[in-house]
Design an enzyme around this catalytic site. Structure first.
Site, PDB file in Angstrom:
ATOM      1  N   GLY A  14     -15.273  38.059   8.858  1.00 47.19           N
ATOM      2  CA  GLY A  14     -14.970  37.557  10.183  1.00 47.19           C
ATOM      3  C   GLY A  14     -14.068  38.482  10.984  1.00 47.19           C
ATOM      4  N   PHE A  15     -12.855  38.014  11.315  1.00 48.35           N
ATOM      5  CA  PHE A  15     -11.991  38.754  12.231  1.00 48.35           C
ATOM      6  C   PHE A  15     -10.543  38.734  11.755  1.00 48.35           C
ATOM      7  CE2 PHE A  15     -12.141  34.359  13.745  1.00 48.35           C
ATOM      8  CZ  PHE A  15     -10.796  34.052  13.891  1.00 48.35           C
ATOM      9  N   ALA A  16      -9.758  39.663  12.308  1.00 55.19           N
ATOM     10  CA  ALA A  16      -8.330  39.732  12.041  1.00 55.19           C
ATOM     11  C   ALA A  16      -7.618  39.937  13.370  1.00 55.19           C
ATOM     12  CB  ALA A  16      -8.009  40.868  11.079  1.00 55.19           C
ATOM     13  N   GLY A  22     -15.334  42.342  11.416  1.00 53.05           N
ATOM     14  CA  GLY A  22     -16.236  42.923  10.430  1.00 53.05           C
ATOM     15  C   GLY A  22     -16.938  41.803   9.698  1.00 53.05           C
ATOM     16  N   CYS A  69     -10.238  51.409  11.648  1.00 48.67           N
ATOM     17  CA  CYS A  69     -11.537  51.149  12.278  1.00 48.67           C
ATOM     18  C   CYS A  69     -12.307  52.423  12.603  1.00 48.67           C
ATOM     19  CB  CYS A  69     -11.353  50.314  13.551  1.00 48.67           C
ATOM     20  SG  CYS A  69     -10.433  48.778  13.289  1.00 48.67           S
ATOM     21  N   ARG A 110     -18.543  44.092   3.776  1.00 48.89           N
ATOM     22  CA  ARG A 110     -18.723  43.758   5.190  1.00 48.89           C
ATOM     23  C   ARG A 110     -19.047  45.015   5.981  1.00 48.89           C
ATOM     24  NH1 ARG A 110     -14.658  46.452   7.201  1.00 48.89           N
ATOM     25  NH2 ARG A 110     -12.579  46.378   6.276  1.00 48.89           N
TER      26      ARG A 110
END
EC number: 2.3.1.181
Length: 215
Positions: free
Chosen positions: A158-160, A147, A176, A73
């Site tokens: 996707g996302f966290a 990401g 990050c 990703r």
């Protein structure tokens, strides 16, 4: 982006590598047209993942007890673990129409968190600076990381969103690629205000609504 409905898929805790294998299958099926667009909501056991462009000095030390996994990703290193809601998006962008997929994800998460009573924002990245993609508090603590990968017109990853994550885990590495940024969670924001933190079920429902995802 066009407003197409997403299928909501709820999973429990899934080992990270198992989820990656499942996601490869979802992407293949989406390309073949045998499934529609979907939002998969789940959690992972502790793991630190990193994109291929992450410098070695941003990763945890070799004696870190948390597994380290290189992924395909975008983005740099991040932590997944209990208390964090992960959302994987498998979308056919060619059918969905033009639009900034990352900004759409940011705005949907901001809407979801706002519906739970917490004000957040997105940030534009200055030219030449490390990416500020994600969801931030007004004081610029980071609440959610994003990401994604797009291949053949279909998204993955996707996302966290940190709900009640152990934030100390983010100090094992440079999260990050931003060494001076503090990570936060909905539980921490609620404690600061003296209010009850939303539970995972409420967060899942809020996120699903914001993305237009139905079961």
């Amino acid at each position: 982006m066009g407003a197409r409905e997403l299928e909501r898929v709820d999973l429990g805790e899934v080992p990270y590598l198992d989820a990656m294998e499942d996601m490869r299958g979802w992407v293949e099926r989406r390309r073949a047209g045998t499934i529609g667009d979907r939002l998969v909501l789940l959690t992972h056991p502790p793991v630190i993942t990193y994109g291929t462009r992450t410098p070695a000095d941003e990763l945890p030390r070799a004696d870190s007890p948390i597994p380290l996994v290189e992924v395909d990703r975008g983005g740099r290193a991040t932590y997944h673990g209990p208390g964090q809601l992960v959302g994987y998006l498998v979308l056919n962008l060619r059918e969905r129409g033009p639009g900034d997929i990352v900004r759409w994800v940011e705005n949907a998460l901001i809407e979801a968190v706002g519906s739970l009573g917490f004000a957040t924002l997105r940030r534009d990245t200055p030219a030449g600076a490390q990416s500020l993609v994600g969801v931030w508090t007004p004081r610029h603590d980071k609440l959610a990381s994003i990401g994604m990968r797009i291949r053949g017109g279909v998204t993955s990853h996707g996302f966290a969103l940190n709900v009640s994550s152990d934030l100390d885990e983010f100090t094992r590495f440079t999260a990050c690629g931003l060494p001076d940024v503090a990570m936060t969670s909905l539980a921490e924001l609620a404690a600061e205000r003296g209010v009850v933190a939303p539970g995972e079920a409420a967060v899942r429902d809020a996120v699903a609504r914001a993305f237009g995802a139905e079961r």
